[in-house]
Write a protein that holds these residues in place. Structure first.
Motif, PDB file in Angstrom:
ATOM      1  N   LEU A   1       0.838  -1.202   0.000  1.00  0.00           N
ATOM      2  CA  LEU A   1       0.000   0.000   0.000  1.00  0.00           C
ATOM      3  C   LEU A   1       0.867   1.244   0.000  1.00  0.00           C
ATOM      4  O   LEU A   1       0.408   2.330  -0.343  1.00  0.00           O
ATOM      5  N   ALA A   2       2.126   1.081   0.382  1.00  0.00           N
ATOM      6  CA  ALA A   2       3.102   2.169   0.397  1.00  0.00           C
ATOM      7  C   ALA A   2       4.441   1.628  -0.084  1.00  0.00           C
ATOM      8  O   ALA A   2       4.785   0.486   0.194  1.00  0.00           O
ATOM      9  N   ALA A   3       5.176   2.478  -0.788  1.00  0.00           N
ATOM     10  CA  ALA A   3       6.530   2.117  -1.196  1.00  0.00           C
ATOM     11  C   ALA A   3       7.507   2.421  -0.070  1.00  0.00           C
ATOM     12  O   ALA A   3       8.503   1.728   0.108  1.00  0.00           O
ATOM     13  N   CYS A   4       7.198   3.452   0.697  1.00  0.00           N
ATOM     14  CA  CYS A   4       8.083   3.916   1.762  1.00  0.00           C
ATOM     15  C   CYS A   4       7.248   4.676   2.778  1.00  0.00           C
ATOM     16  O   CYS A   4       6.302   5.375   2.405  1.00  0.00           O
ATOM     17  N   VAL A   5       7.594   4.532   4.051  1.00  0.00           N
ATOM     18  CA  VAL A   5       6.934   5.286   5.115  1.00  0.00           C
ATOM     19  C   VAL A   5       8.022   5.883   5.993  1.00  0.00           C
ATOM     20  O   VAL A   5       8.888   5.165   6.492  1.00  0.00           O
ATOM     21  N   ASN A   6       7.989   7.196   6.157  1.00  0.00           N
ATOM     22  CA  ASN A   6       8.927   7.889   7.036  1.00  0.00           C
ATOM     23  C   ASN A   6       8.233   8.190   8.358  1.00  0.00           C
ATOM     24  O   ASN A   6       7.106   8.678   8.362  1.00  0.00           O
ATOM     25  N   ILE A   7       8.915   7.900   9.446  1.00  0.00           N
ATOM     26  CA  ILE A   7       8.392   8.148  10.789  1.00  0.00           C
ATOM     27  C   ILE A   7       9.250   9.254  11.394  1.00  0.00           C
ATOM     28  O   ILE A   7      10.432   9.044  11.668  1.00  0.00           O
ATOM     29  N   LEU A   8       8.651  10.404  11.598  1.00  0.00           N
ATOM     30  CA  LEU A   8       9.392  11.539  12.138  1.00  0.00           C
ATOM     31  C   LEU A   8       9.488  11.450  13.658  1.00  0.00           C
ATOM     32  O   LEU A   8       8.702  10.733  14.289  1.00  0.00           O
ATOM     33  N   PRO A   9      10.442  12.166  14.244  1.00  0.00           N
ATOM     34  CA  PRO A   9      10.604  12.137  15.702  1.00  0.00           C
ATOM     35  C   PRO A   9       9.348  12.654  16.416  1.00  0.00           C
ATOM     36  O   PRO A   9       8.532  13.368  15.829  1.00  0.00           O
ATOM     37  N   PRO A  10       9.208  12.311  17.686  1.00  0.00           N
ATOM     38  CA  PRO A  10       8.042  12.796  18.436  1.00  0.00           C
ATOM     39  C   PRO A  10       7.942  14.321  18.400  1.00  0.00           C
ATOM     40  O   PRO A  10       8.952  15.024  18.361  1.00  0.00           O
ATOM     41  N   MET A  11       6.715  14.790  18.390  1.00  0.00           N
ATOM     42  CA  MET A  11       6.419  16.223  18.353  1.00  0.00           C
ATOM     43  C   MET A  11       5.205  16.469  19.242  1.00  0.00           C
ATOM     44  O   MET A  11       4.500  15.533  19.621  1.00  0.00           O
ATOM     45  N   ARG A  12       4.934  17.701  19.533  1.00  0.00           N
ATOM     46  CA  ARG A  12       3.762  18.072  20.318  1.00  0.00           C
ATOM     47  C   ARG A  12       2.720  18.641  19.366  1.00  0.00           C
ATOM     48  O   ARG A  12       3.015  19.528  18.570  1.00  0.00           O
ATOM     49  N   SER A  13       1.506  18.114  19.417  1.00  0.00           N
ATOM     50  CA  SER A  13       0.402  18.603  18.596  1.00  0.00           C
ATOM     51  C   SER A  13      -0.610  19.309  19.492  1.00  0.00           C
ATOM     52  O   SER A  13      -0.891  18.857  20.599  1.00  0.00           O
ATOM     53  N   VAL A  14      -1.142  20.411  18.991  1.00  0.00           N
ATOM     54  CA  VAL A  14      -2.210  21.154  19.661  1.00  0.00           C
ATOM     55  C   VAL A  14      -3.344  21.241  18.657  1.00  0.00           C
ATOM     56  O   VAL A  14      -3.153  21.688  17.527  1.00  0.00           O
ATOM     57  N   TYR A  15      -4.532  20.798  19.054  1.00  0.00           N
ATOM     58  CA  TYR A  15      -5.644  20.715  18.111  1.00  0.00           C
ATOM     59  C   TYR A  15      -6.976  20.828  18.854  1.00  0.00           C
ATOM     60  O   TYR A  15      -7.061  20.619  20.054  1.00  0.00           O
ATOM     61  N   ARG A  16      -8.017  21.144  18.109  1.00  0.00           N
ATOM     62  CA  ARG A  16      -9.359  21.199  18.674  1.00  0.00           C
ATOM     63  C   ARG A  16     -10.037  19.850  18.428  1.00  0.00           C
ATOM     64  O   ARG A  16     -10.033  19.332  17.319  1.00  0.00           O
ATOM     65  N   TRP A  17     -10.599  19.267  19.480  1.00  0.00           N
ATOM     66  CA  TRP A  17     -11.294  17.986  19.373  1.00  0.00           C
ATOM     67  C   TRP A  17     -12.502  18.005  20.297  1.00  0.00           C
ATOM     68  O   TRP A  17     -12.363  18.227  21.501  1.00  0.00           O
ATOM     69  N   LYS A  18     -13.671  17.798  19.701  1.00  0.00           N
ATOM     70  CA  LYS A  18     -14.929  17.744  20.454  1.00  0.00           C
ATOM     71  C   LYS A  18     -15.110  18.959  21.359  1.00  0.00           C
ATOM     72  O   LYS A  18     -15.492  18.847  22.520  1.00  0.00           O
ATOM     73  N   GLY A  19     -14.807  20.139  20.786  1.00  0.00           N
ATOM     74  CA  GLY A  19     -15.054  21.391  21.477  1.00  0.00           C
ATOM     75  C   GLY A  19     -13.971  21.857  22.431  1.00  0.00           C
ATOM     76  O   GLY A  19     -14.077  22.937  22.997  1.00  0.00           O
ATOM     77  N   SER A  20     -12.921  21.093  22.615  1.00  0.00           N
ATOM     78  CA  SER A  20     -11.847  21.466  23.538  1.00  0.00           C
ATOM     79  C   SER A  20     -10.512  21.521  22.807  1.00  0.00           C
ATOM     80  O   SER A  20     -10.300  20.818  21.825  1.00  0.00           O
ATOM     81  N   VAL A  21      -9.623  22.349  23.328  1.00  0.00           N
ATOM     82  CA  VAL A  21      -8.265  22.375  22.801  1.00  0.00           C
ATOM     83  C   VAL A  21      -7.478  21.283  23.517  1.00  0.00           C
ATOM     84  O   VAL A  21      -7.424  21.241  24.745  1.00  0.00           O
ATOM     85  N   GLU A  22      -6.913  20.388  22.735  1.00  0.00           N
ATOM     86  CA  GLU A  22      -6.195  19.224  23.258  1.00  0.00           C
ATOM     87  C   GLU A  22      -4.715  19.321  22.897  1.00  0.00           C
ATOM     88  O   GLU A  22      -4.340  20.018  21.958  1.00  0.00           O
ATOM     89  N   ARG A  23      -3.917  18.594  23.617  1.00  0.00           N
ATOM     90  CA  ARG A  23      -2.481  18.486  23.352  1.00  0.00           C
ATOM     91  C   ARG A  23      -2.092  17.014  23.432  1.00  0.00           C
ATOM     92  O   ARG A  23      -2.595  16.294  24.290  1.00  0.00           O
ATOM     93  N   ALA A  24      -1.207  16.618  22.534  1.00  0.00           N
ATOM     94  CA  ALA A  24      -0.769  15.217  22.538  1.00  0.00           C
ATOM     95  C   ALA A  24       0.628  15.119  21.948  1.00  0.00           C
ATOM     96  O   ALA A  24       1.003  15.901  21.076  1.00  0.00           O
ATOM     97  N   ASP A  25       1.386  14.153  22.430  1.00  0.00           N
ATOM     98  CA  ASP A  25       2.674  13.829  21.832  1.00  0.00           C
ATOM     99  C   ASP A  25       2.407  12.827  20.715  1.00  0.00           C
ATOM    100  O   ASP A  25       1.789  11.783  20.949  1.00  0.00           O
TER     101      ASP A  25
END
Length: 101
Positions: free
Chosen positions: A25-49
């Motif tokens: 399904l893919a020829a290549c998959v790159n996995i980047l280092p951990p990062m911090r994401s900030v996003y809106r989910w179900k009405g709240s601002v969330e943060r996740a690694d």
């Protein structure tokens, strides 16, 4: 095509990537280092690694890739963003095509 998704930083990103490549399904998959994401989910601002995952595939494989990604992914609504490859070296694009047949 380049497809972007994210996975939890503590998840099995390598297993996820290997599955997609083994199933062609893919020829290549790159996995980047951990990062911090900030996003809106179900009405709240969330943060996740998370880890950004960059998947290289072909247009004919997009539908099957999306279905498999949703089946393997731990999130209710995984990121699935498709970016067309406008230009690339002939050899690389031929390898990408052959690797996803």
């Amino acid at each position: 095509m380049i497809v972007l998704t994210t996975l939890p930083a503590d998840g099995d990103a390598e297993g996820f990537a290997s599955q997609l490549v083994e199933e062609r399904l893919a020829a290549c998959v790159n996995i980047l280092p951990p990062m911090r994401s900030v996003y809106r989910w179900k009405g709240s601002v969330e943060r996740a690694d998370e880890r950004q995952v960059v998947i290289k595939t072909t247009a004919p494989r997009i539908a099957a890739l999306e279905a498999r990604l949703r089946a393997l992914h731990p999130y209710d609504l995984p990121e699935f963003v498709v970016i067309p490859i406008v230009q690339g070296s002939a050899g690389y694009l031929a390898w990408l095509t052959e690797s996803t047949k």
